[in-house]
Design a protein around this motif. Structure first.
Motif, PDB file in Angstrom:
ATOM      1  N   PHE A 119       8.881   2.975   1.205  1.00 11.26           N
ATOM      2  CA  PHE A 119       7.585   3.041   1.882  1.00 11.26           C
ATOM      3  C   PHE A 119       7.027   4.459   1.969  1.00 11.26           C
ATOM      4  CE2 PHE A 119       9.870  -0.529   4.157  1.00 11.26           C
ATOM      5  CZ  PHE A 119       9.335  -1.516   3.341  1.00 11.26           C
ATOM      6  N   GLY A 120       7.845   5.460   1.624  1.00  7.83           N
ATOM      7  CA  GLY A 120       7.363   6.834   1.666  1.00  7.83           C
ATOM      8  C   GLY A 120       7.087   7.338   3.063  1.00  7.83           C
ATOM      9  N   VAL A 121       7.672   6.695   4.048  1.00  8.58           N
ATOM     10  CA  VAL A 121       7.453   7.046   5.453  1.00  8.58           C
ATOM     11  C   VAL A 121       8.818   7.172   6.132  1.00  8.58           C
ATOM     12  CG1 VAL A 121       6.454   6.281   7.637  1.00  8.58           C
ATOM     13  CG2 VAL A 121       5.261   5.814   5.495  1.00  8.58           C
ATOM     14  N   GLY A 177      21.161   2.994  15.714  1.00  5.29           N
ATOM     15  CA  GLY A 177      22.487   3.503  16.023  1.00  5.29           C
ATOM     16  C   GLY A 177      23.196   4.175  14.871  1.00  5.29           C
ATOM     17  N   VAL A 178      24.481   3.838  14.720  1.00  2.30           N
ATOM     18  CA  VAL A 178      25.359   4.590  13.820  1.00  2.30           C
ATOM     19  C   VAL A 178      24.967   4.502  12.355  1.00  2.30           C
ATOM     20  CG1 VAL A 178      27.350   4.505  15.362  1.00  2.30           C
ATOM     21  CG2 VAL A 178      26.978   2.630  13.746  1.00  2.30           C
ATOM     22  N   ASP A 179      24.300   3.412  11.951  1.00  2.00           N
ATOM     23  CA  ASP A 179      23.922   3.265  10.546  1.00  2.00           C
ATOM     24  C   ASP A 179      22.468   3.610  10.288  1.00  2.00           C
ATOM     25  OD1 ASP A 179      26.433   2.423   9.495  1.00  2.00           O
ATOM     26  OD2 ASP A 179      26.148   0.477  10.444  1.00  2.00           O
ATOM     27  N   PHE A 180      21.851   4.335  11.207  1.00  2.00           N
ATOM     28  CA  PHE A 180      20.446   4.712  11.018  1.00  2.00           C
ATOM     29  C   PHE A 180      20.221   5.499   9.723  1.00  2.00           C
ATOM     30  CE2 PHE A 180      16.886   7.719  11.696  1.00  2.00           C
ATOM     31  CZ  PHE A 180      15.863   6.793  11.780  1.00  2.00           C
ATOM     32  N   PRO A 181      21.126   6.396   9.310  1.00  2.00           N
ATOM     33  CA  PRO A 181      20.877   7.113   8.051  1.00  2.00           C
ATOM     34  C   PRO A 181      20.648   6.179   6.856  1.00  2.00           C
ATOM     35  CG  PRO A 181      22.616   8.205   9.278  1.00  2.00           C
ATOM     36  CD  PRO A 181      22.335   6.917  10.001  1.00  2.00           C
ATOM     37  N   ASP A 182      21.355   5.047   6.809  1.00  2.00           N
ATOM     38  CA  ASP A 182      21.170   4.099   5.700  1.00  2.00           C
ATOM     39  C   ASP A 182      19.778   3.465   5.752  1.00  2.00           C
ATOM     40  OD1 ASP A 182      23.777   4.584   4.883  1.00  2.00           O
ATOM     41  OD2 ASP A 182      24.590   2.909   6.053  1.00  2.00           O
ATOM     42  N   TYR A 183      19.381   3.036   6.947  1.00  2.00           N
ATOM     43  CA  TYR A 183      18.062   2.413   7.122  1.00  2.00           C
ATOM     44  C   TYR A 183      16.961   3.431   6.831  1.00  2.00           C
ATOM     45  CZ  TYR A 183      14.285  -0.205   9.394  1.00  2.00           C
ATOM     46  OH  TYR A 183      13.108  -0.867   9.666  1.00  2.00           O
ATOM     47  N   LYS A 184      17.104   4.634   7.338  1.00  2.00           N
ATOM     48  CA  LYS A 184      16.118   5.701   7.136  1.00  2.00           C
ATOM     49  C   LYS A 184      15.933   6.004   5.651  1.00  2.00           C
ATOM     50  CE  LYS A 184      15.438  10.635   8.302  1.00  2.00           C
ATOM     51  NZ  LYS A 184      15.789  11.253   7.003  1.00  2.00           N
ATOM     52  N   LYS A 185      17.033   6.140   4.928  1.00  2.00           N
ATOM     53  CA  LYS A 185      16.954   6.445   3.500  1.00  2.00           C
ATOM     54  C   LYS A 185      16.209   5.348   2.750  1.00  2.00           C
ATOM     55  CE  LYS A 185      19.832   7.294  -0.578  1.00  2.00           C
ATOM     56  NZ  LYS A 185      21.234   7.386  -1.103  1.00  2.00           N
ATOM     57  N   SER A 186      16.517   4.090   3.063  1.00  2.00           N
ATOM     58  CA  SER A 186      15.843   2.976   2.399  1.00  2.00           C
ATOM     59  C   SER A 186      14.360   2.945   2.742  1.00  2.00           C
ATOM     60  CB  SER A 186      16.512   1.658   2.794  1.00  2.00           C
ATOM     61  OG  SER A 186      15.854   0.566   2.176  1.00  2.00           O
ATOM     62  N   PHE A 187      14.034   3.127   4.022  1.00  2.00           N
ATOM     63  CA  PHE A 187      12.636   3.092   4.466  1.00  2.00           C
ATOM     64  C   PHE A 187      11.824   4.171   3.751  1.00  2.00           C
ATOM     65  CE2 PHE A 187       9.090   2.828   7.356  1.00  2.00           C
ATOM     66  CZ  PHE A 187       9.184   1.562   7.924  1.00  2.00           C
ATOM     67  N   GLU A 188      12.391   5.354   3.634  1.00  2.00           N
ATOM     68  CA  GLU A 188      11.696   6.448   2.957  1.00  2.00           C
ATOM     69  C   GLU A 188      11.558   6.176   1.466  1.00  2.00           C
ATOM     70  OE1 GLU A 188      13.056  10.185   5.833  1.00  2.00           O
ATOM     71  OE2 GLU A 188      14.210   9.701   4.033  1.00  2.00           O
ATOM     72  N   THR A 189      12.586   5.572   0.870  1.00  2.00           N
ATOM     73  CA  THR A 189      12.565   5.295  -0.565  1.00  2.00           C
ATOM     74  C   THR A 189      11.450   4.332  -0.938  1.00  2.00           C
ATOM     75  OG1 THR A 189      14.943   5.668  -0.803  1.00  2.00           O
ATOM     76  CG2 THR A 189      13.879   4.305  -2.490  1.00  2.00           C
ATOM     77  N   LEU A 227       0.835  -1.199   0.000  1.00  2.00           N
ATOM     78  CA  LEU A 227       0.000   0.000   0.000  1.00  2.00           C
ATOM     79  C   LEU A 227       0.872   1.251   0.000  1.00  2.00           C
ATOM     80  CD1 LEU A 227      -3.143   0.590   2.195  1.00  2.00           C
ATOM     81  CD2 LEU A 227      -1.262   2.218   2.288  1.00  2.00           C
ATOM     82  N   ARG A 228       1.873   1.258   0.869  1.00  2.00           N
ATOM     83  CA  ARG A 228       2.743   2.432   0.965  1.00  2.00           C
ATOM     84  C   ARG A 228       3.537   2.650  -0.319  1.00  2.00           C
ATOM     85  NH1 ARG A 228       4.813   1.319   7.197  1.00  2.00           N
ATOM     86  NH2 ARG A 228       3.112   2.444   8.227  1.00  2.00           N
ATOM     87  N   TRP A 229       4.019   1.548  -0.902  1.00  2.00           N
ATOM     88  CA  TRP A 229       4.763   1.625  -2.156  1.00  2.00           C
ATOM     89  C   TRP A 229       3.872   2.154  -3.274  1.00  2.00           C
ATOM     90  CZ3 TRP A 229       8.911   2.041  -4.867  1.00  2.00           C
ATOM     91  CH2 TRP A 229       9.008   1.534  -6.171  1.00  2.00           C
ATOM     92  N   PHE A 230       2.650   1.651  -3.344  1.00  2.00           N
ATOM     93  CA  PHE A 230       1.728   2.056  -4.391  1.00  2.00           C
ATOM     94  C   PHE A 230       1.363   3.532  -4.246  1.00  2.00           C
ATOM     95  CE2 PHE A 230      -2.155   1.308  -7.049  1.00  2.00           C
ATOM     96  CZ  PHE A 230      -1.512   0.669  -8.094  1.00  2.00           C
ATOM     97  N   MET A 231       1.168   3.978  -2.998  1.00  2.00           N
ATOM     98  CA  MET A 231       0.865   5.393  -2.765  1.00  2.00           C
ATOM     99  C   MET A 231       2.047   6.285  -3.122  1.00  2.00           C
ATOM    100  SD  MET A 231      -1.255   5.368   0.813  1.00  2.00           S
ATOM    101  CE  MET A 231      -0.894   7.105   1.013  1.00  2.00           C
ATOM    102  N   LYS A 232       3.254   5.809  -2.828  1.00  2.00           N
ATOM    103  CA  LYS A 232       4.445   6.606  -3.148  1.00  2.00           C
ATOM    104  C   LYS A 232       4.579   6.782  -4.660  1.00  2.00           C
ATOM    105  CE  LYS A 232       9.287   7.189  -1.884  1.00  2.00           C
ATOM    106  NZ  LYS A 232       9.756   7.612  -3.188  1.00  2.00           N
TER     107      LYS A 232
END
Length: 281
Positions: free
Chosen positions: A265-267, A251-263, A203-208
């Protein structure tokens, strides 16, 4: 040499052999094997966006693919050192148990029976079912759908449990089942269905991809945990993967996880807060 000394020497020799065997087993574990090889071998799929699919260049992309790159970065300080083995969903466990792959990251739901066959990592996503609505449509949100009762028709992918699943959220709704996602979305677009029940990630992917066309009804249910899986019996390897995933999420690699999650799921996921590690509560 008296009898006592002979027994003592023999015992010490046996202990030395035992310690050597343990040391050798540790040195030969999966973590050392992967480091020595110089690349991580990951089992995954290729047909399930936003988790794992081929882009316009024919390259594997998706959230699972990014998770694999995060693990490779932790191993080699180089996220590109990954070899992907594309596999069907029914090969996820066999390819782990037979050593064809080091780890499976493939939108795999954690269950107790599966945990008897493979070791699951800490979760990296919590899946659920959501309701996709056409933007500006007849029903604005979940509350409107529920209030409309039997006037609502919900499209869902065909499954033996599909009707019961929809009725957990909308007890009185009519349920139309379709044998492909394309047909399900066509029913929603044409107005034959008022909502489409689908995985929250889809759903999130389709909305994005279609930000001006669809909205989330704002209700999710039927939670399922997604984790990677490794072979049973190798605590060092499991601990490494868990550490890499945890530090990506908190932790230290949160920017990588955050970027992927936003890419995908749009969240934006909640950022870890400095100070007391709240995930330990």
């Amino acid at each position: 040499m008296n009898r006592f000394m002979k027994v003592l020497v023999a015992g010490l020799g046996a202990a030395t052999l035992c310690l050597s065997a343990i040391s050798g087993a540790q040195a030969d574990g999966k973590l050392q094997e992967v480091l020595a090889r110089g690349k991580l071998i990951v089992g995954t799929g290729s047909t399930n966006p936003p988790w794992h699919f081929q882009d316009d260049k024919g390259e594997l992309v998706g959230f699972d693919i990014d998770i694999a790159h995060i693990l490779a970065k932790g191993l080699f300080n180089d996220p590109s050192k990954v070899e992907f083995v594309t596999q069907s969903s029914d090969a996820r466990i066999p390819n782990i148990t037979t050593g064809q792959v080091d780890i499976t990251c493939q939108a795999m739901t954690v269950t107790a029976p599966r945990a008897q066959q493979v070791a699951f990592t800490i979760p990296y996503y919590r899946e659920g079912v959501g309701l996709l609505l056409p933007k500006g449509g007849k029903y604005a949100d979940y509350n409107a759908l529920k209030s409309a009762g039997s006037s609502v028709t919900v499209a869902v992918l065909q499954n033996v449990y599909a009707e019961d699943m929809v009725h957990q959220a909308l007890p009185d709704a009519k349920v139309d089942q379709y044998d492909s996602f394309d047909l399900m979305y066509q029913a929603l677009n044409s107005g034959r269905s008022d909502a489409a029940a689908t995985d929250l990630s889809s759903l999130r992917w389709f909305m994005k991809k279609n930000p001006d066309k669809y909205v989330d009804a704002g209700y999710a249910w039927n939670p399922q945990t997604y984790s990677c899986a490794v072979k049973l019996g190798d605590a060092d390897w499991l601990n490494f993967v868990n550490t890499a995933l945890r530090e990506a999420m908190t932790g230290v690699d949160f920017p990588d996880y955050k970027k992927s999650f936003e890419t995908w799921f749009g969240v934006t996921p909640p950022a870890p807060t400095p100070g007391f590690p709240t995930e330990m509560r």
